[in-house]
Design a protein around this motif. Structure first.
Motif, PDB file in Angstrom:
ATOM      1  N   SER A 266       0.671  -1.312   0.027  1.00  0.00           N
ATOM      2  CA  SER A 266      -0.332  -0.177   0.095  1.00  0.00           C
ATOM      3  C   SER A 266       0.980   1.100   0.161  1.00  0.00           C
ATOM      4  CB  SER A 266      -1.117   0.314   1.571  1.00  0.00           C
ATOM      5  OG  SER A 266      -2.014   0.938   1.088  1.00  0.00           O
ATOM      6  N   GLU A 267       1.814   0.809   0.770  1.00  0.00           N
ATOM      7  CA  GLU A 267       2.910   2.188   0.982  1.00  0.00           C
ATOM      8  C   GLU A 267       3.794   2.561  -0.710  1.00  0.00           C
ATOM      9  OE1 GLU A 267       5.131   1.452   4.209  1.00  0.00           O
ATOM     10  OE2 GLU A 267       4.070   2.182   5.703  1.00  0.00           O
ATOM     11  N   LEU A 268       4.189   1.504  -1.084  1.00  0.00           N
ATOM     12  CA  LEU A 268       4.562   2.181  -2.524  1.00  0.00           C
ATOM     13  C   LEU A 268       3.378   1.931  -3.287  1.00  0.00           C
ATOM     14  CD1 LEU A 268       6.897  -1.741  -2.164  1.00  0.00           C
ATOM     15  CD2 LEU A 268       7.400   0.262  -2.476  1.00  0.00           C
ATOM     16  N   LEU A 269       1.880   1.504  -3.295  1.00  0.00           N
ATOM     17  CA  LEU A 269       1.360   1.842  -4.164  1.00  0.00           C
ATOM     18  C   LEU A 269       0.685   4.149  -4.140  1.00  0.00           C
ATOM     19  CD1 LEU A 269      -0.708  -0.920  -4.532  1.00  0.00           C
ATOM     20  CD2 LEU A 269       0.406   0.527  -6.312  1.00  0.00           C
ATOM     21  N   SER A 270       1.362   4.203  -3.087  1.00  0.00           N
ATOM     22  CA  SER A 270       0.823   5.651  -2.376  1.00  0.00           C
ATOM     23  C   SER A 270       1.714   6.583  -3.206  1.00  0.00           C
ATOM     24  CB  SER A 270       0.907   5.879  -0.946  1.00  0.00           C
ATOM     25  OG  SER A 270       0.931   7.645  -0.825  1.00  0.00           O
ATOM     26  N   LYS A 271       2.877   6.053  -3.022  1.00  0.00           N
ATOM     27  CA  LYS A 271       4.703   6.216  -4.293  1.00  0.00           C
ATOM     28  C   LYS A 271       4.183   6.625  -5.331  1.00  0.00           C
ATOM     29  CE  LYS A 271       7.664   5.675  -0.295  1.00  0.00           C
ATOM     30  NZ  LYS A 271       9.476   5.345   0.557  1.00  0.00           N
ATOM     31  N   ASP A 272       3.314   5.487  -6.117  1.00  0.00           N
ATOM     32  CA  ASP A 272       3.519   5.789  -7.324  1.00  0.00           C
ATOM     33  C   ASP A 272       2.756   6.493  -7.695  1.00  0.00           C
ATOM     34  OD1 ASP A 272       4.849   3.327  -8.031  1.00  0.00           O
ATOM     35  OD2 ASP A 272       2.863   1.568  -8.370  1.00  0.00           O
ATOM     36  N   SER A 273       1.389   6.787  -6.560  1.00  0.00           N
ATOM     37  CA  SER A 273       0.378   7.628  -7.050  1.00  0.00           C
ATOM     38  C   SER A 273       1.038   8.957  -7.676  1.00  0.00           C
ATOM     39  CB  SER A 273      -0.958   7.280  -5.854  1.00  0.00           C
ATOM     40  OG  SER A 273      -1.828   8.705  -6.129  1.00  0.00           O
ATOM     41  N   MET A 274       1.817   9.487  -5.938  1.00  0.00           N
ATOM     42  CA  MET A 274       1.947  10.373  -6.323  1.00  0.00           C
ATOM     43  C   MET A 274       3.735  11.128  -7.448  1.00  0.00           C
ATOM     44  SD  MET A 274       4.886  11.978  -3.412  1.00  0.00           S
ATOM     45  CE  MET A 274       6.133  11.033  -3.819  1.00  0.00           C
ATOM     46  N   ILE A 275       3.930  10.119  -7.705  1.00  0.00           N
ATOM     47  CA  ILE A 275       4.362  10.539  -8.606  1.00  0.00           C
ATOM     48  C   ILE A 275       3.536  10.379  -9.941  1.00  0.00           C
ATOM     49  CG2 ILE A 275       6.694   8.352 -10.479  1.00  0.00           C
ATOM     50  CD1 ILE A 275       7.782   8.081  -8.442  1.00  0.00           C
ATOM     51  N   MET A 276       2.843   9.590 -10.210  1.00  0.00           N
ATOM     52  CA  MET A 276       1.861   9.481 -11.346  1.00  0.00           C
ATOM     53  C   MET A 276       0.965  10.884 -11.330  1.00  0.00           C
ATOM     54  SD  MET A 276       1.037   7.999 -14.594  1.00  0.00           S
ATOM     55  CE  MET A 276       1.324   6.219 -14.042  1.00  0.00           C
ATOM     56  N   ASN A 277       1.027  11.639 -10.080  1.00  0.00           N
ATOM     57  CA  ASN A 277       0.308  12.594 -10.139  1.00  0.00           C
ATOM     58  C   ASN A 277       1.007  14.215 -10.463  1.00  0.00           C
ATOM     59  OD1 ASN A 277      -2.486  13.744  -9.449  1.00  0.00           O
ATOM     60  ND2 ASN A 277      -1.463  14.723  -7.757  1.00  0.00           N
ATOM     61  N   ASN A 278       2.337  13.555  -9.638  1.00  0.00           N
ATOM     62  CA  ASN A 278       3.440  15.019 -10.431  1.00  0.00           C
ATOM     63  C   ASN A 278       3.080  14.641 -11.984  1.00  0.00           C
ATOM     64  OD1 ASN A 278       2.771  15.330  -7.840  1.00  0.00           O
ATOM     65  ND2 ASN A 278       5.336  14.087  -7.248  1.00  0.00           N
ATOM     66  N   VAL A 279       3.197  13.962 -12.571  1.00  0.00           N
ATOM     67  CA  VAL A 279       3.659  14.115 -13.934  1.00  0.00           C
ATOM     68  C   VAL A 279       2.278  14.171 -14.406  1.00  0.00           C
ATOM     69  CG1 VAL A 279       3.134  12.373 -16.205  1.00  0.00           C
ATOM     70  CG2 VAL A 279       5.206  11.859 -13.995  1.00  0.00           C
ATOM     71  N   GLY A 280       1.243  14.236 -13.980  1.00  0.00           N
ATOM     72  CA  GLY A 280       0.457  14.539 -14.348  1.00  0.00           C
ATOM     73  C   GLY A 280      -0.226  16.578 -14.993  1.00  0.00           C
ATOM     74  N   LYS A 281       0.882  16.561 -13.691  1.00  0.00           N
ATOM     75  CA  LYS A 281       0.815  17.990 -12.864  1.00  0.00           C
ATOM     76  C   LYS A 281       2.112  19.003 -13.802  1.00  0.00           C
ATOM     77  CE  LYS A 281       0.007  18.583  -7.830  1.00  0.00           C
ATOM     78  NZ  LYS A 281       0.114  18.489  -6.662  1.00  0.00           N
TER      79      LYS A 281
END
Length: 352
Positions: free
Chosen positions: A260-275
């Protein structure tokens, strides 16, 4: 969709009316586009300072039709899907499918493919052994960045929601994530069609808002990377579903929490890419994203993979855990690929 090739011709610029420069148009070209005296043309300046001349009557291009015979040689639904998607990507607007007695049962499945995978495509006519499908989306109405932003948001939502089934084995949410992949596919195929269209038409390129034709390559990479990231989110969801009620029993809580923690980091990275996609790409921020994948995520995934032997889990659980870990890393890696493509885009814009 055929492309007529012409040899370059030299035309001398002439002066008329004391101040106006004119140049004649190639005779063979005017014949091919059926240009007559009095017709209007659009003269569109290009980023490289060349001019694009488009007959105004060609701005609204005629609908391209294709006929697909779904016979015994095309009796596998996967093969039919590939052929249909190939026609869609090639720019056809109307697809006439004719089934014979051996393939008639595929008609329902073709309708399902249209519903799940093709945006703006509708069945406009249906007979006992035929389907007529039409694309209703006008290429100039499509904004590439808008599609990609929606695609990123969909993928980020899938990654975020994965944390719930990963933590507690919720099968309903895992199933919903698998089904959401259809939305990703719709965006993916739509953008692929758009990119192919502007690749062969400078007029379509000028309407797309892209300033540099080199960016088509980068947008294709971004599109494919996001689609692959979604595929790995689905792969994780399917693994939870495959294990079913045994998932929580097979996977210790500590391992599930680490996932779950690793997926949270995945989400943050992908969200930053979107920004970075919405705003002007920041080189420092993109390099940070790439480094986070290269060092932080890679190190965390490798560490948990190595330490799986320290947990009292079965061979089946260990195999599932490694599959999930691999997909978690792949998601981050594809986000990194998007970041690199955005970095390339920013450099290409500077060099114009």
């Amino acid at each position: 969709m055929s492309i007529v090739k012409f040899e370059p011709e030299t035309r001398r610029v002439q002066l008329t009316g004391g101040a106006t420069l004119i140049v004649s148009l190639p005779k063979e070209w005017t014949r091919q586009v059926d240009l007559k005296p009095g017709d209007e043309v659009l003269v569109i300046p290009q980023p490289d300072l060349s001019l694009l001349v488009v007959p105004k009557k060609m701005v609204k291009a005629p609908l391209l039709e294709s006929s697909i015979s779904v016979n015994q040689d095309l009796s596998n639904i996967d093969h039919v899907e590939r052929v249909l998607l190939a026609h869609y990507l090639s720019g056809y607007d109307i697809f006439k499918l004719n089934f014979d007695i051996t393939t008639l049962d595929l008609k329902r499945q073709v309708k399902d493919i249209v519903r799940r995978k093709l945006t703006g495509v509708e069945i406009i006519e249906e007979g006992r052994n035929s389907l007529v499908i039409q694309n209703l989306v006008n290429v100039p109405d499509i904004n590439i960045r808008d599609i990609l932003v929606k695609l990123v948001k969909t993928v980020v939502g899938m990654i975020d929601d994965l944390r719930t089934p990963i933590e507690n084995g919720d099968k309903a949410i895992a199933t919903d994530i698998v089904e959401r992949d259809n939305e990703v596919d719709k965006f993916y195929w739509l953008l692929n069609r758009q990119l192919k269209r502007i690749l062969i038409s400078k007029h379509a390129l000028s309407l797309s808002g892209l300033q540099d034709p080199r960016s088509i390559i980068e947008y294709a990479i971004i599109n494919k990377s996001l689609e692959r990231a979604a595929d790995h989110a689905v792969k994780i969801a399917r693994e939870v579903l495959n294990l079913g009620d045994k998932y929580v029993l097979l996977m210790p809580q500590e391992i599930r929490q680490r996932f779950s923690e690793l997926l949270s980091k995945d989400s943050m990275i992908m969200n930053n890419v979107g920004k970075a996609m919405i705003e002007k790409p920041d080189v420092k921020e993109i390099n940070y994203i790439i480094d986070a994948v290269k060092y932080e995520i890679r190190s965390a995934v490798d560490s948990l993979d190595t330490n799986l032997t320290n947990y009292n889990i079965s061979t089946q659980a260990a195999a599932s855990a490694r599959l999930i870990l691999d997909s978690i890393y792949r998601i981050a890696e594809y986000a990194s690929d998007v970041g690199e493509a955005l970095l390339n885009l920013s450099i290409e814009q500077i060099s114009l």
